[in-house]
Design an enzyme around this catalytic site. Structure first.
Site, short mmCIF file in Angstrom:
data_model
loop_
_atom_site.label_atom_id
_atom_site.label_comp_id
_atom_site.label_asym_id
_atom_site.label_seq_id
_atom_site.Cartn_x
_atom_site.Cartn_y
_atom_site.Cartn_z
N THR A 195 -25.26 25.65 33.02
CA THR A 195 -23.93 26.13 33.66
C THR A 195 -23.96 26.45 35.07
O THR A 195 -25.10 26.63 35.80
CB THR A 195 -23.74 27.46 32.85
OG1 THR A 195 -23.72 27.52 31.50
CG2 THR A 195 -22.73 28.48 33.37
N ARG A 223 -16.98 27.40 19.24
CA ARG A 223 -17.92 28.43 19.73
C ARG A 223 -17.75 28.56 21.26
O ARG A 223 -17.35 27.78 22.07
CB ARG A 223 -19.32 27.89 19.41
CG ARG A 223 -20.65 28.98 20.24
CD ARG A 223 -20.79 28.63 21.71
NE ARG A 223 -22.06 29.25 22.13
CZ ARG A 223 -22.52 29.53 23.41
NH1 ARG A 223 -21.82 28.78 24.16
NH2 ARG A 223 -23.31 30.46 23.69
N GLY A 246 -27.25 31.35 30.53
CA GLY A 246 -28.37 31.68 29.66
C GLY A 246 -27.77 31.69 28.33
O GLY A 246 -26.77 31.07 28.14
N1 ASP Z 1 -24.23 30.61 29.09
C1 ASP Z 1 -23.78 29.33 28.52
C2 ASP Z 1 -23.28 29.50 27.18
O1 ASP Z 1 -24.01 30.37 26.36
C3 ASP Z 1 -24.94 28.44 28.50
C4 ASP Z 1 -25.53 28.05 29.90
O2 ASP Z 1 -25.68 29.00 30.71
O3 ASP Z 1 -26.13 27.02 30.25
O4 ASP Z 1 -22.24 28.77 26.87
#
Ligand code: ASP
Length: 329
Positions: A195, A223, A246
């Site tokens: 992300t 989702r 995360g």
């Molecule tokens: N936080 C993001 C999610 O759960 C994933 C990530 O941070 O890479 O969609």
């Protein structure tokens, strides 16, 4: 009539203080937290990732340097990262279980608490710009899926073919994730994360935050993670801003971004203590992992993560800047 105009100008000057020349500005960005192993990250790739982080810093900081608003700075930085294939946002986003890129993003202006978010779009090249448009051009905070894309069309935002987001590497990650899932083998964390996000303090003392993501590889259709949830993955108020990365389900359950800023606002915690306790204690206690970038109104920056690495970069109020991947420099 003149009195009304004078009153309006007076009120505007109270609500939106002008940029103060020379006032401290700061910018922090991230390109995701996760398992980043030194043997898998080749020097070439690391260099390319750091170069992309630097470009994003430059884009955001140019806005701040010119006295522009933190909101413009975070949007400019995130667009650069969305356009880079190295991060899980925009081009290069992970695939869901149906082989589709479903993108989520949010942006928040701390001085006004205005916020915009979108989730589950698959034809919007720069999701952060659509999140911002929701904030500025609609009466809503969050739009999802087809409705969000219809809104994009209605304001003249061009849509791209879903194939624009595809990279071979992400496609292979999905195939591998499916094979591992059917063999009941745990997925490496590197498959989940990547992300992007930014937090900025502008010369008027305003803070803004933005986050953009493709979510998690092999996620179910529909989702939605923490990134577009105001308070969970993205938050800004008058004294603090946070963008998270995360395992989104845990970040939603802990309302991570808003919790960090609430600790600063109501308990008087330092930014470092607030971000550290939430990311290094609360999140792992519940079973999650990830990290945040956080900033306070003095331009202090905290970037804790409980994974082996988090792509991140910063420019502090004193002008010092850097990029980092692992916990140690
Ligand atoms: N936080 C993001 C999610 O759960 C994933 C990530 O941070 O890479 O969609």
């Amino acid at each position: 009539m003149n009195k009304i105009i004078i009153l309006a100008v007076f009120c505007a000057s109270i609500i939106v203080p002008p940029a103060v020349a020379g006032a401290p500005t700061a910018l922090a960005i991230h390109g995701g937290a996760g398992t980043i192993s030194r043997d898998k990250l080749t020097p070439d790739r690391e260099q390319a990732i750091r170069a992309a982080l630097d470009r994003a810093l430059d884009a955001g900081h140019a806005v701040l340097d010119a006295g522009g608003p933190a909101l413009d700075a975070v949007a400019a930085a995130v667009v650069v990262l969305e356009d880079s294939p190295y991060f899980n946002a925009g081009k290069g986003a992970v695939f869901n279980a149906d082989g589709v890129n479903e993108l989520d993003s949010a942006i928040m202006d701390g001085s006004t608490r205005r916020a915009g978010a979108i989730a589950g779009v698959h034809r919007v090249r720069n999701p952060v710009q659509l999140a911002r448009a929701v904030m500025e051009q609609s009466p809503h905070v969050m739009l999802v899926g087809d409705g969000a894309e219809a809104f994009a069309s209605s304001i003249g935002m061009p849509l791209v073919e879903p194939s624009y987001f595809r990279t071979e590497e992400r496609w292979q990650q999905l195939q591998d994730a499916k094979a591992r899932t059917s063999a009941r083998v745990a997925l490496p964390r590197s498959y989940y994360f990547g992300t992007v996000g930014a937090v900025a303090l502008d010369a008027s003392g305003h803070i803004a935050a933005a986050t953009s993501t493709g979510g998690m590889t092999n996620k179910r259709w529909g989702r939605v993670g923490d990134a577009p949830i105001i308070g969970a993955g993205t938050w800004a108020d008058a004294g603090c801003g946070v963008s998270a990365t995360g395992w989104g389900e845990f970040f939603i359950r802990l309302n991570v971004a808003a919790d960090i800023c609430a600790r600063v606002a109501y308990r008087g915690d330092t930014l470092a203590d607030a971000a550290g306790s939430v990311v290094m204690k609360r999140v792992p206690e519940l079973g999650g992992d990830g990290g945040v970038i956080a900033m306070d109104a003095q331009g202090n920056i905290a970037m804790p993560f409980n994974t082996s690495g988090m792509y991140r970069a910063w420019i502090r109020p004193d002008g010092s800047r850097g990029t980092a991947v692992y916990a140690d420099p």
